[in-house]
Design an enzyme around this catalytic site. Structure first.
Site, PDB file in Angstrom:
ATOM      1  N   GLY A 106       0.806  -1.212   0.000  1.00 37.79           N
ATOM      2  CA  GLY A 106       0.000   0.000   0.000  1.00 37.79           C
ATOM      3  C   GLY A 106       0.839   1.261   0.000  1.00 37.79           C
ATOM      4  NE  ARG A 107       4.121   1.162   4.738  1.00 38.61           N
ATOM      5  CZ  ARG A 107       4.603   1.245   5.916  1.00 38.61           C
ATOM      6  NH1 ARG A 107       5.142   2.353   6.301  1.00 38.61           N
ATOM      7  NH2 ARG A 107       4.583   0.237   6.739  1.00 38.61           N
ATOM      8  NE  ARG A 128       5.455  -8.793   1.572  1.00 43.88           N
ATOM      9  CZ  ARG A 128       5.911  -7.840   2.362  1.00 43.88           C
ATOM     10  NH1 ARG A 128       5.564  -7.830   3.631  1.00 43.88           N
ATOM     11  NH2 ARG A 128       6.688  -6.898   1.896  1.00 43.88           N
ATOM     12  CG  ASP A 150       0.857  -8.697   6.893  1.00 40.24           C
ATOM     13  OD1 ASP A 150       0.333  -9.289   7.847  1.00 40.24           O
ATOM     14  OD2 ASP A 150       1.161  -7.492   6.937  1.00 40.24           O
ATOM     15  CG  ASN A 151       4.684  -7.515   8.669  1.00 38.55           C
ATOM     16  OD1 ASN A 151       4.526  -7.021   7.556  1.00 38.55           O
ATOM     17  ND2 ASN A 151       4.175  -6.971   9.757  1.00 38.55           N
TER      18      ASN A 151
HETATM   19  P1  AMP Z   1       3.127  -2.885   7.663  1.00 34.44           P
HETATM   20  O1  AMP Z   1       2.883  -2.032   8.823  1.00 34.44           O
HETATM   21  O2  AMP Z   1       4.276  -2.433   6.816  1.00 34.44           O
HETATM   22  O3  AMP Z   1       3.250  -4.337   7.966  1.00 34.44           O
HETATM   23  O4  AMP Z   1       1.830  -2.706   6.741  1.00 34.44           O
HETATM   24  C1  AMP Z   1       0.610  -3.392   6.866  1.00 34.44           C
HETATM   25  C2  AMP Z   1      -0.261  -3.057   5.690  1.00 34.44           C
HETATM   26  O5  AMP Z   1      -0.673  -1.686   5.737  1.00 34.44           O
HETATM   27  C3  AMP Z   1       0.406  -3.219   4.335  1.00 34.44           C
HETATM   28  O6  AMP Z   1      -0.564  -3.655   3.412  1.00 34.44           O
HETATM   29  C4  AMP Z   1       0.877  -1.825   4.018  1.00 34.44           C
HETATM   30  O7  AMP Z   1       1.036  -1.612   2.647  1.00 34.44           O
HETATM   31  C5  AMP Z   1      -0.269  -0.994   4.583  1.00 34.44           C
HETATM   32  N1  AMP Z   1       0.178   0.357   4.961  1.00 34.44           N
HETATM   33  C6  AMP Z   1       0.922   0.714   6.025  1.00 34.44           C
HETATM   34  N2  AMP Z   1       1.125   2.041   6.040  1.00 34.44           N
HETATM   35  C7  AMP Z   1       0.524   2.554   4.953  1.00 34.44           C
HETATM   36  C8  AMP Z   1       0.378   3.875   4.410  1.00 34.44           C
HETATM   37  N3  AMP Z   1       0.913   4.934   4.996  1.00 34.44           N
HETATM   38  N4  AMP Z   1      -0.315   4.008   3.257  1.00 34.44           N
HETATM   39  C9  AMP Z   1      -0.866   2.944   2.651  1.00 34.44           C
HETATM   40  N5  AMP Z   1      -0.779   1.687   3.118  1.00 34.44           N
HETATM   41  C10 AMP Z   1      -0.095   1.476   4.263  1.00 34.44           C
HETATM   42 MG    MG Z   2       4.279  -5.265   6.398  1.00 35.08          MG
END
Ligand code: AMP
Ligand code: MG
Length: 481
Positions: free
Chosen positions: A85-86, A176, A245-246
């Site tokens: 998502g980012r 993942r 997912d991580n």
């Molecule tokens: P994470 O915290 O990296 O494990 O992210 C968990 C999910 O949330 C993933 O699908 C990321 O792409 C999404 N995500 C986290 N932060 C953002 C953000 N600022 N904008 C869009 N998607 C996000």
């Molecule tokens: Mg993640």
């Protein structure tokens, strides 16, 4: 530069083709030139060209940016669609040694997977990921790497407005457990098989020789993951968000969020502000990793056997080896931390006894093991129960002698496995505060430099080796994404 983007050749349902959204005023903070060299990347020399490249404002011709699709169990609850998502995968480079690496931008703007997020990253978490992932690598743990980080010249809204950052990471692969869940939860067995074939081909090619490559692949992922968790435990690392997912399919530490290294040894330690139930507590990491492997097994089941009962039995049999594999690796790692050459129950009892004393005495995890290698009197001084630590010490040194060893030789070995410097939370926080609040990166650079040689005692950097004073202790870490 040799880009060869195999993931972008998979069917369209695996990703969204999307370019990074340009940032307002890219400014480079740091480039990891030695990693670039290892990868055989030829980088532009001018700062503004580098800043443009590592912010996604310019793309190289060979790049084929994609946002990868994945699902995931977050804190045990299934989310059918997460995805990048980012972040965008810019492409894959073939290193000089012929190994393929993913290069990904994190904080690169919205994609179809952004849900309500802004697609950006705050500067703080970018710095944390750079510092901690490179420290993990320097300590010899399997991890994604940091290639570059920069400022975006934009503000992002989190608790309040904070400076935006952008991070370039390198991983052996970014598939993942959640990638498999994405297709399995949609009953798309064809895609599950395509993904498995892709991963086997790229990361587990030896599985191709097995009677059933998918079973062997699953066994190898379980093994690699168990080994990784054992390494985390031996350095006091707490990932903080071990959602599926991580969880990398390659057994690499991935997605650094509210991660932390323990100071004082507390087995059930939790830092993450969002981990209310302690699901991802330090001592829960092995069982949670096994839980994640069970989720993977569930996705692969149809590839194990046509008969569902048989397939389940096969999956369970593999999964049952997870904890024994972890334990063997953990005991080996911990015995080595005590300089013991023979890993047996008796040796591991010394580990258990010491950790019990550390827990009771609120002793710093990293310092205890390191001082035992460097300065026995100082080591003993960490414990208030002097009779107990004396008797432990006698048992330990007697055991070494029984193994035909001696204390000095053991200490020499211990210095190679017990870090003197780790990314202590208060030092990471201090660097982030200076960067975010004062646009001052001196402490960030210094921290990264100091952590390049974690096993060396660095008298000139003593403050990086010592635990926090009571008013410096960081009790909680935040995702801050
Ligand atoms: P994470 O915290 O990296 O494990 O992210 C968990 C999910 O949330 C993933 O699908 C990321 O792409 C999404 N995500 C986290 N932060 C953002 C953000 N600022 N904008 C869009 N998607 C996000
Ligand atoms: Mg993640």
């Amino acid at each position: 530069m040799v880009f060869d983007n195999s993931y972008a050749r998979l069917p369209e349902i695996f990703y969204q083709r999307i370019n990074p959204v340009p940032v307002k005023a890219p400014e480079l903070i740091r480039v990891n030139h030695s990693l670039a060299e290892e990868l055989g990347l030829l980088l532009p020399e001018a700062d503004d060209a580098l800043a443009a490249l590592f912010s996604g404002n310019t793309l190289l011709d060979e790049m084929e940016p994609v946002a990868m699709a994945y699902a995931g169990h977050q804190f045990g609850g299934f989310v059918p669609q997460l995805g990048d998502g980012r972040a965008v995968l810019l492409g894959e480079v073939l290193s000089g040694a012929g190994t393929r690496f993913d290069i990904q931008l994190k904080g690169s703007g919205q994609t179809q997977f952004s849900r309500n997020g802004d697609g950006r990253s705050a500067l703080g978490p970018v710095i944390r990921e750079y510092v901690v992932s490179e420290a993990m690598h320097a300590m010899g743990l399997s991890t994604s790497r940091a290639l570059a980080m920069g400022k975006t010249g934009e503000q992002v809204l989190r608790e309040g407005y904070v400076p935006g950052g952008i991070f370039t990471r390198v991983a052996s692969g970014l598939v993942r457990v959640g990638t498999f869940e994405y297709f399995a939860s949609r009953d798309n067995t064809t895609a599950v098989k395509q993904l498995a074939d892709y991963v086997i081909d790229r990361h587990y090619s030896s599985a191709k020789n097995a009677a059933n490559p998918y079973i062997d692949f699953y066994r190898q992922v379980c093994e690699a993951t168990a080994q990784l968790i054992a390494r985390w435990m031996a350095v006091g690392f707490i990932h903080g968000v071990m959602n599926t997912d991580n969880t990398s399919i390659c057994g690499e530490t991935l997605d650094y969020g509210p991660c932390a290294f323990m100071d004082t040894y507390v087995p059930a330690k939790v830092f993450s502000s969002i981990d209310h139930g302690g699901r991802y507590a330090y001592n829960n990491q092995p069982t949670i990793a096994q839980w994640n492997m069970a989720a993977l097994g569930g996705c692969l089941m149809s590839l194990f056997d046509d008969d569902a009962d048989k397939a389940r039995a096969i999956g369970e049999e593999v999964l049952e080896t997870f904890i024994p594999t972890f334990k063997a690796q953990y005991q080996d790692g911990m015995c080595r931390k005590l300089g013991l050459v023979t890993v047996d129950d008796q040796g591991f009892q010394r580990v258990r006894d010491l950790m019990e004393l550390m827990h009771q005495g609120h002793v710093d995890f990293t310092l205890a093991f390191r001082l035992l290698a460097d300065d026995i009197e100082q080591f003993k001084g960490l414990f208030s129960e002097s009779a107990a630590i004396e008797s432990w010490f006698t048992e330990w040194s007697d055991q070494l002698v029984e193994q035909g060893e001696n204390v000095a030789a053991a200490q020499e070995r211990m210095r190679l496995v017990n870090p003197a410097v780790i990314p202590r939370n208060h030092r990471v926080e201090e660097a982030i505060r200076a960067a975010e609040d004062h646009n001052d990166f001196t402490l960030t650079h210094r921290l990264i430099d100091v952590l390049k040689t974690p096993y060396a005692v660095q008298p000139e950097n003593e403050e990086y080796m010592t635990p926090p004073e009571s008013d410096e202790v960081v009790h909680q870490t935040f995702c801050g994404t």
